[in-house]
Design a protein around this motif. Structure first.
Motif, mmCIF file in Angstrom:
data_model
loop_
_atom_site.group_PDB
_atom_site.id
_atom_site.type_symbol
_atom_site.label_atom_id
_atom_site.label_comp_id
_atom_site.label_asym_id
_atom_site.label_seq_id
_atom_site.Cartn_x
_atom_site.Cartn_y
_atom_site.Cartn_z
ATOM 1 N N ASN A 352 0.806 -1.220 0.000
ATOM 2 C CA ASN A 352 0.000 0.000 0.000
ATOM 3 C C ASN A 352 0.838 1.269 0.000
ATOM 4 O OD1 ASN A 352 -2.665 -0.559 -0.347
ATOM 5 N ND2 ASN A 352 -3.163 -0.660 1.814
ATOM 6 N N ARG A 353 2.044 1.192 -0.486
ATOM 7 C CA ARG A 353 2.898 2.375 -0.461
ATOM 8 C C ARG A 353 3.440 2.746 -1.832
ATOM 9 N NH1 ARG A 353 0.466 3.542 3.093
ATOM 10 N NH2 ARG A 353 0.980 3.731 5.300
ATOM 11 N N ILE A 354 3.908 1.781 -2.589
ATOM 12 C CA ILE A 354 4.500 2.036 -3.895
ATOM 13 C C ILE A 354 3.785 1.154 -4.907
ATOM 14 C CG2 ILE A 354 6.617 2.021 -5.275
ATOM 15 C CD1 ILE A 354 8.196 2.264 -2.703
ATOM 16 N N SER A 355 3.502 1.688 -6.079
ATOM 17 C CA SER A 355 2.817 0.885 -7.081
ATOM 18 C C SER A 355 3.285 1.258 -8.478
ATOM 19 C CB SER A 355 1.297 1.055 -6.978
ATOM 20 O OG SER A 355 0.929 2.395 -7.222
ATOM 21 N N LEU A 356 3.150 0.299 -9.367
ATOM 22 C CA LEU A 356 3.447 0.475 -10.796
ATOM 23 C C LEU A 356 2.145 0.258 -11.551
ATOM 24 C CD1 LEU A 356 5.523 0.892 -13.069
ATOM 25 C CD2 LEU A 356 5.853 -1.587 -13.094
#
Length: 393
Positions: A352-356
């Protein structure tokens, strides 16, 4: 499967008494079963040691740092010496990392050695820590004045730890004794050895880790949109770089469904200035709830509107721009365009912090293919392909 260790032997007896279809296969299955049960009990036993040492840090059995001899660890039958060695190492690590326990483990070769004591009534063969009088008569230094006995037993569906601190003298006086138990169906707490906490505090931390995740996030996204090249060679479709932010809301703590609204800005010197507003509905595809250890995959549908001005906006007209349109644009008469857009995409998110994010967009207002072509035609023409990197706060 969470079974008691002693059930492995019963399972082995039944399996081996059946018709021998494939003995090697059954042996491998039994070994896997035994290893799985031993792994479960290993965590349970380590959790009981955590609770024991935590209790010592809260109520030390001694007022000063005191040398203690670990006489050994007994475990349920069939689990072998591997579990004993693991628990001895785990206890040593806990005591070293928690000096507030006032317990200092010391080495005493004579305490675990076999000793012989003869008297008028007969000869006794025993280990040193079981007969301190034999140690004294043999002139063997015990290495410490206190001994620690740890006995793990399987009773029904529970694993029981009986811990006793005694004096290493003929009286074997008990200084401290605790009996701890846990059911084998209860997951181990997996507390950190550097900072032991009570079982209630450990569970509270887990609940906070699960339930403390807010239902709202603020995503900040950096992305690029590329538009398919049309058949008109007079128009060059430059990619649009976007910076956007907004608010994302989850419908539950499982975060299986989320919704977000975002506002974005794009600027390229002598090309365009554009703003966009977009909303998205996302569905978790990789499970029924988000994972704390593995990335989560979402699929989403989005809709929005974009407004821009500048030379790049010529591509979004339903008429072919002339050479004069391209050459003679100036700051007072820059082309403008307002477009609706719909998107379909995938988002791979880590904790829930970094996404692509990768997506396709369709521009329904663009009816001709001269200026902007098509990447994919699935009954709907998708003229734009984009990728984003998102950071959530």
């Amino acid at each position: 499967m969470r079974a008691a260790a002693w059930s492995v032997m019963a399972f082995a007896t039944v399996a081996l008494s059946a018709e021998p279809v494939d003995v090697d296969l059954k042996e491998r299955q039994l070994e896997l079963l035994r290893a799985e049960v031993a792994s479960e009990l290993q965590l349970q036993a380590a959790g009981l040691l955590d609770e024991l040492v935590y209790g010592w840090t809260q109520e030390p059995p001694f007022t000063v740092d005191t040398p203690v001899v670990l006489t050994g660890v007994t475990v349920p039958v069939s689990l072998g010496t591997g579990l004993e060695a693991y628990l001895e190492n785990h206890l040593a690590s806990l005591v070293t990392k928690n000096p507030k326990s006032r317990v200092q483990l010391v080495h005493c070769p004579a305490c675990s050695a076999w000793v012989v004591r003869s008297g008028p009534v007969g000869t006794v063969v025993t280990r040193g820590f079981d007969d301190p009088q034999a140690l004294a008569q043999g002139g063997l230094a015990p290495g410490g004045k206190h001994a620690l006995f740890l006995d793990f037993e399987a009773e029904g569906a529970s694993l029981v730890l009986r811990a006793r601190l005694t004096t290493l003298d003929p009286s074997l006086r008990i200084v401290s004794a605790r009996t701890l138990t846990t059911t084998t169906s209860t997951p181990a707490l997996l507390r950190s050895g550097e900072r032991l906490v009570s079982a209630q505090e450990a569970r509270k931390e887990y609940l906070e880790a699960l339930g403390g995740r807010g239902l709202f996030l603020v995503p900040v996204r950096f992305g690029v949109r590329a538009y398919a090249t049309g058949t008109n060679s007079n128009v060059g479709n430059v990619p649009f770089l976007w910076l956007s932010t907004g608010l994302e809301a989850a419908f539950s703590q499982a975060r299986a469904w989320t919704a977000s609204i975002n506002a974005g800005f794009s600027w390229l010197p002598q090309s365009h200035v554009a703003v966009m507003a977009q909303g998205r509905i996302s569905r978790l595809l990789s499970g029924s709830s988000t994972s704390l250890t593995w990335p989560d995959l979402y699929g989403f549908f989005g809709a929005g509107v974009m407004f821009g001005q500048g030379r790049s906006m010529l591509a979004f007209r339903n008429t072919n721009p002339t050479i004069d349109d391209i050459i003679n644009t100036n700051t007072n008469n820059e082309p403008r365009a307002t477009l609706g857009l719909f998107s379909l995409g995938l988002e791979l998110r880590v904790k829930n912090r970094i996404s692509l994010i990768a997506f396709l967009e369709t521009l329904p207002a663009i009816e001709i293919t001269d200026n902007i072509g098509t990447y994919v035609n699935l009954l709907i023409r998708f003229q734009s392909f984009g990728v984003e990197v998102s950071f959530c706060f």
